[in-house]
Design an enzyme around this catalytic site. Structure first.
Site, PDB file in Angstrom:
ATOM      1  N   PHE A   1      35.315  15.171 -27.381  1.00 53.12           N
ATOM      2  CA  PHE A   1      36.319  16.628 -28.111  1.00 53.12           C
ATOM      3  C   PHE A   1      36.942  17.451 -28.493  1.00 53.12           C
ATOM      4  O   PHE A   1      35.907  18.545 -28.180  1.00 53.12           O
ATOM      5  CB  PHE A   1      36.031  15.407 -29.630  1.00 53.12           C
ATOM      6  CG  PHE A   1      36.633  15.568 -30.523  1.00 53.12           C
ATOM      7  CD1 PHE A   1      37.592  15.083 -30.804  1.00 53.12           C
ATOM      8  CD2 PHE A   1      36.299  16.312 -31.480  1.00 53.12           C
ATOM      9  CE1 PHE A   1      38.340  13.759 -31.812  1.00 53.12           C
ATOM     10  CE2 PHE A   1      37.261  16.141 -33.041  1.00 53.12           C
ATOM     11  CZ  PHE A   1      38.080  14.974 -33.399  1.00 53.12           C
TER      12      PHE A   1
ATOM     13  N   ASP B   1      27.636  14.014 -29.640  1.00 57.39           N
ATOM     14  CA  ASP B   1      27.621  13.482 -29.776  1.00 57.39           C
ATOM     15  C   ASP B   1      28.033  12.092 -29.966  1.00 57.39           C
ATOM     16  O   ASP B   1      28.927  11.511 -29.795  1.00 57.39           O
ATOM     17  CB  ASP B   1      28.922  14.419 -29.951  1.00 57.39           C
ATOM     18  CG  ASP B   1      30.253  14.373 -31.451  1.00 57.39           C
ATOM     19  OD1 ASP B   1      29.551  13.422 -31.884  1.00 57.39           O
ATOM     20  OD2 ASP B   1      31.054  14.949 -31.199  1.00 57.39           O
TER      21      ASP B   1
ATOM     22  N   TYR C   1      32.687   9.257 -40.831  1.00 59.72           N
ATOM     23  CA  TYR C   1      34.200   8.681 -41.131  1.00 59.72           C
ATOM     24  C   TYR C   1      35.132   7.605 -40.398  1.00 59.72           C
ATOM     25  O   TYR C   1      35.546   7.256 -40.707  1.00 59.72           O
ATOM     26  CB  TYR C   1      34.934   9.705 -41.578  1.00 59.72           C
ATOM     27  CG  TYR C   1      36.145  10.513 -41.183  1.00 59.72           C
ATOM     28  CD1 TYR C   1      36.365  10.182 -39.748  1.00 59.72           C
ATOM     29  CD2 TYR C   1      34.990  11.670 -41.193  1.00 59.72           C
ATOM     30  CE1 TYR C   1      36.615  11.650 -38.803  1.00 59.72           C
ATOM     31  CE2 TYR C   1      34.960  12.761 -40.323  1.00 59.72           C
ATOM     32  CZ  TYR C   1      35.651  12.663 -39.323  1.00 59.72           C
ATOM     33  OH  TYR C   1      35.982  14.038 -38.550  1.00 59.72           O
ATOM     34  N   LYS C   2      33.968   7.207 -39.495  1.00 62.26           N
ATOM     35  CA  LYS C   2      34.589   5.897 -38.229  1.00 62.26           C
ATOM     36  C   LYS C   2      34.554   4.792 -38.567  1.00 62.26           C
ATOM     37  O   LYS C   2      33.884   4.189 -39.518  1.00 62.26           O
ATOM     38  CB  LYS C   2      34.492   7.291 -36.682  1.00 62.26           C
ATOM     39  CG  LYS C   2      35.536   7.905 -36.578  1.00 62.26           C
ATOM     40  CD  LYS C   2      35.596   8.888 -35.762  1.00 62.26           C
ATOM     41  CE  LYS C   2      36.085  10.210 -35.749  1.00 62.26           C
ATOM     42  NZ  LYS C   2      35.723  11.075 -34.818  1.00 62.26           N
TER      43      LYS C   2
ATOM     44  N   ARG D   1      45.649   3.552 -28.766  1.00 62.99           N
ATOM     45  CA  ARG D   1      43.688   2.987 -29.136  1.00 62.99           C
ATOM     46  C   ARG D   1      43.622   2.220 -29.790  1.00 62.99           C
ATOM     47  O   ARG D   1      44.405   2.487 -30.877  1.00 62.99           O
ATOM     48  CB  ARG D   1      43.033   4.464 -29.520  1.00 62.99           C
ATOM     49  CG  ARG D   1      42.744   5.706 -27.979  1.00 62.99           C
ATOM     50  CD  ARG D   1      41.777   6.717 -28.828  1.00 62.99           C
ATOM     51  NE  ARG D   1      41.419   6.768 -30.033  1.00 62.99           N
ATOM     52  CZ  ARG D   1      41.173   8.009 -30.872  1.00 62.99           C
ATOM     53  NH1 ARG D   1      40.054   8.382 -30.239  1.00 62.99           N
ATOM     54  NH2 ARG D   1      41.114   7.939 -32.262  1.00 62.99           N
TER      55      ARG D   1
HETATM   56  C1  LIG Z   1      35.838  12.365 -34.861  1.00 72.15           C
HETATM   57  C2  LIG Z   1      35.252  13.912 -34.106  1.00 72.15           C
HETATM   58  C3  LIG Z   1      34.151  15.062 -34.596  1.00 72.15           C
HETATM   59  C4  LIG Z   1      34.653  15.100 -36.420  1.00 72.15           C
HETATM   60  O1  LIG Z   1      34.382  16.225 -36.418  1.00 72.15           O
HETATM   61  P1  LIG Z   1      34.900  17.337 -37.788  1.00 72.15           P
HETATM   62  O2  LIG Z   1      34.163  18.815 -37.548  1.00 72.15           O
HETATM   63  O3  LIG Z   1      34.221  16.163 -38.475  1.00 72.15           O
HETATM   64  O4  LIG Z   1      36.309  16.906 -37.869  1.00 72.15           O
HETATM   65  C5  LIG Z   1      33.519  15.697 -34.144  1.00 72.15           C
HETATM   66  N1  LIG Z   1      33.479  14.954 -32.684  1.00 72.15           N
HETATM   67  C6  LIG Z   1      33.139  14.330 -32.092  1.00 72.15           C
HETATM   68  C7  LIG Z   1      33.017  13.284 -30.279  1.00 72.15           C
HETATM   69  C8  LIG Z   1      34.790  13.394 -32.896  1.00 72.15           C
HETATM   70  O5  LIG Z   1      35.380  11.594 -32.193  1.00 72.15           O
END
Ligand SMILES: *Cc1c(COP(=O)(O)O)cnc(C)c1O
Length: 421
Positions: free
Chosen positions: A127, A206, A231-232, A381
């Site tokens: 990410f 992660d 939140y996912k 997606r």
């Molecule tokens: C959604 C997501 C995040 C989110 O990071 P925030 O700091 O909560 O905004 C981080 N890493 C991955 C792999 C994600 O999918």
């Protein structure tokens, strides 16, 4: 029965043992086909109840007394619940901050602990925020610390062999997204962790796109560190705080670089000298966001009730179902499968590519009330959240894609990128 039909999709929904869970979520608009649970999960009914309770009774009526009536323990209590979903011990997971901030804290802690080792290893499927955090943490850790980003060959599958080839006595930390955000590729956590450990590297996963979507077993894989968002697939609500995991035996060895009073031993002594807590609370920094944190629990409870094994089984059936329709209808129209074909290496979303992906995406949202999400350059997606996604929704979304391209409906939409995707 003919498979690419609405009737068949409805038949699959009738057979679905998790079907009743959909009613445990707020479905404000039955006509909306929501396939974006991998970006922002739906609102659990119980979270709405909890919101009223925490605002009216706890904040409104009890005021500051609520800190002593459960607020103070919320990061560890809800962390213990999330621990069950990711195969950790109750005291190995704590809720705090955002994923990015937790990653920063753990990366810096790990690199400092690894002392003479100079390399942070990751891949280019990670990410972007994770890569930014690694760059910032490396800069702070020292001039000689470098981030090595191993490229994926096809942009879909993790570069497993190349990562293995890069591991050495110089590797301080290997950090990867367990399930990658674009293609949905899922790494073999146990195998890669083992390989990194053979070189003495620490491993940080992660879990943002894995937790709540598939079974994760951090303990079985001997994982050192992990972070993830809520939140996912965990349905914790927009901007809900994230969590971090530190393996039991490492907790007293690692130092939180953002040392604050919530991680201080006997914090209410108000000592002027920082002295970290023994356990995981040392990775807390400031006051927990009580309102948003309290709403995480309802979603976690639903997943625990359903069981991650059943969730995963349905997820695989649903992603396979979408891929089968893609083969029949969408591949001939120029859609490519940008996710692994092998279900064992795939998380719970399916990415389809098309040269006109952005305009098709806009048409889906505007003309068909289908919400997927779009990731540049051409990925649409489809997030499958088995607790509330139906086969019928998947069928209707795929049928819409077919129509949008066959009838040239996407031509009515501009190719200008939107502000938020
Ligand atoms: C959604 C997501 C995040 C989110 O990071 P925030 O700091 O909560 O905004 C981080 N890493 C991955 C792999 C994600 O999918």
């Amino acid at each position: 029965m003919e498979q690419n039909t609405l009737a068949y999709a409805q038949y699959l929904d009738q057979q679905d043992s998790l079907r009743a869970f959909r009613d445990r979520f707020v479905i404000a608009d039955e006509g909306l086909i929501y396939l974006d649970g991998n970006s922002l999960g739906r609102l659990p009914q119980a979270a709405r109840q909890r919101a009223r309770q925490v605002v009216d009774e706890e904040w409104g009526a009890q005021l500051i007394r609520s800190w002593g009536l459960g607020w103070m323990e919320m990061p560890t209590r809800i962390g213990a619940k999330l621990a069950q979903l990711v195969g950790a011990k109750p005291h190995e997971v704590i809720v705090a901050d955002s994923t990015s901030v937790n990653l920063f804290k753990l990366v810096l802690a790990a690199v400092k602990y690894q002392d003479k080792r100079k390399i942070i290893l990751t891949d280019d499927l990670n990410f972007p925020s994770d890569l930014y955090i690694l760059q910032g943490a490396a800069r702070l850790a020292g001039d000689d610390i470098t981030v090595k980003v191993v490229p994926s060959e096809d942009g879909i599958h993790g570069p497993v062999a190349q990562i293995a080839a890069h591991l050495s006595r110089e590797t301080a930390l290997l950090t990867l997204s367990h399930t990658v955000f674009k293609s949905g590729y899922t790494y073999d956590m146990a195998a890669i962790t083992k390989e990194a450990h053979e070189h003495g590297a620490l491993v940080l996963w992660d879990l943002s796109h894995s937790a709540g979507a598939l079974p994760v077993d951090l303990n079985a894989a001997g994982v050192d560190l992990a972070v993830g968002c809520t939140y996912k697939y965990l349905n914790g609500g927009p901007g809900s705080p994230a969590y971090l995991y530190v393996r039991e035996d490492l907790q007293s060895k690692l130092q939180n670089p953002v040392s604050g009073w919530m991680g201080q031993r006997r914090m209410f002594d108000f000592s002027l000298q920082y002295q970290p807590e023994e356990g995981l609370r040392r990775f807390l920094t400031g006051t927990p966001p009580v309102l948003s944190m309290s709403l995480i629990e309802a979603g976690a409870d639903l997943l625990l009730e359903a069981g991650m094994k059943a969730v995963r089984e349905k997820s695989i059936r649903q992603t396979e179902y979408l891929i089968k329709i893609w083969e029949r209808w969408l591949a001939p129209l120029g859609f490519t499968l940008n996710s692994p074909r092998d279900a064992a290496r795939r998380g719970s979303h399916v990415s389809l590519g098309h040269p006109e992906g952005l305009r098709i995406d806009k048409a889906l949202i505007d003309a068909y009330q289908v919400i997927p999400d779009f990731r540049a350059p051409d990925n649409i997606r489809f997030g499958i959240a088995p607790l509330y996604t139906t086969f019928e929704e998947i069928y209707r979304a795929a049928a819409a894609l077919k129509e949008i391209v066959e009838q040239g409906i996407y031509l009515n939409y501009s190719a200008d990128p939107p502000e938020v995707t």
